[in-house]
Scaffold this active site. Structure first.
Site, mmCIF file in Angstrom:
data_model
loop_
_atom_site.group_PDB
_atom_site.id
_atom_site.type_symbol
_atom_site.label_atom_id
_atom_site.label_comp_id
_atom_site.label_asym_id
_atom_site.label_seq_id
_atom_site.Cartn_x
_atom_site.Cartn_y
_atom_site.Cartn_z
ATOM 1 N N CYS A 69 10.112 -0.122 -0.571
ATOM 2 C CA CYS A 69 10.573 1.148 0.007
ATOM 3 C C CYS A 69 11.454 0.649 1.117
ATOM 4 O O CYS A 69 12.245 1.622 1.565
ATOM 5 C CB CYS A 69 9.418 1.740 0.863
ATOM 6 S SG CYS A 69 8.623 0.985 2.095
ATOM 7 N N CYS A 123 3.552 2.264 5.915
ATOM 8 C CA CYS A 123 5.483 2.110 5.999
ATOM 9 C C CYS A 123 5.670 2.068 7.496
ATOM 10 O O CYS A 123 5.597 2.908 8.092
ATOM 11 C CB CYS A 123 5.800 3.302 5.278
ATOM 12 S SG CYS A 123 7.773 3.065 5.135
#
Length: 141
Positions: A69, A123
């Protein structure tokens, strides 16, 4: 409550003096660094990722993985009590923001698309992290 777990509160000016402009923007103003640009995205040393603002131990390197990501990703925090979760409706999305429970620093977001055994992906912005190696060396962002 030990000294390590006491709430850390500082004025806006104190945070500005302690943090780089990028760290302040991310941690105190809930910003996000550009994908694939953070210091810890491709970082694979053994140790503990800490809060850039207060030094709290957040994530262990053994729980870090490459999600693709563009930000450091972890499948669980070192201690679930050090991470607070908040509903985030910004940018036209419904997400779950994660902050440091000790100093309220914005860390990033958590998503339900991580690997087993948790199925969770934290994240996290590199700008919100420091790192302490297994040997005890501390690395700041």
């Amino acid at each position: 409550m030990s000294d390590d777990s006491k709430k850390v509160t500082k004025s806006e000016q104190e945070w500005r003096e302690q943090l780089s402009p990028e760290q302040y923007r991310v941690c105190r103003e809930k910003g996000t660094e550009r994908a694939f640009t953070g210091k810890y995205n491709k970082h694979y040393e053994t140790g503990t990722y800490t809060c850039a603002c207060c030094g709290a131990p957040l994530f262990e390197s053994e729980n870090k993985y490459d999600s693709g990501c563009g930000w450091p990703s972890f499948w669980q925090p070192g201690d679930p009590d050090i991470i607070d979760e908040h509903r985030d409706l910004s940018h036209g999305m419904v997400r779950t923001e994660v902050t440091c429970s000790r100093c309220d620093a914005h860390l990033g977001h958590v998503f339900p698309d991580g690997p087993e055994p948790t199925g969770i992906r934290y994240c996290i912005n590199s700008a919100s992290l420091g790192f302490q190696s297994e040997s005890g060396d501390t690395e700041e962002n």
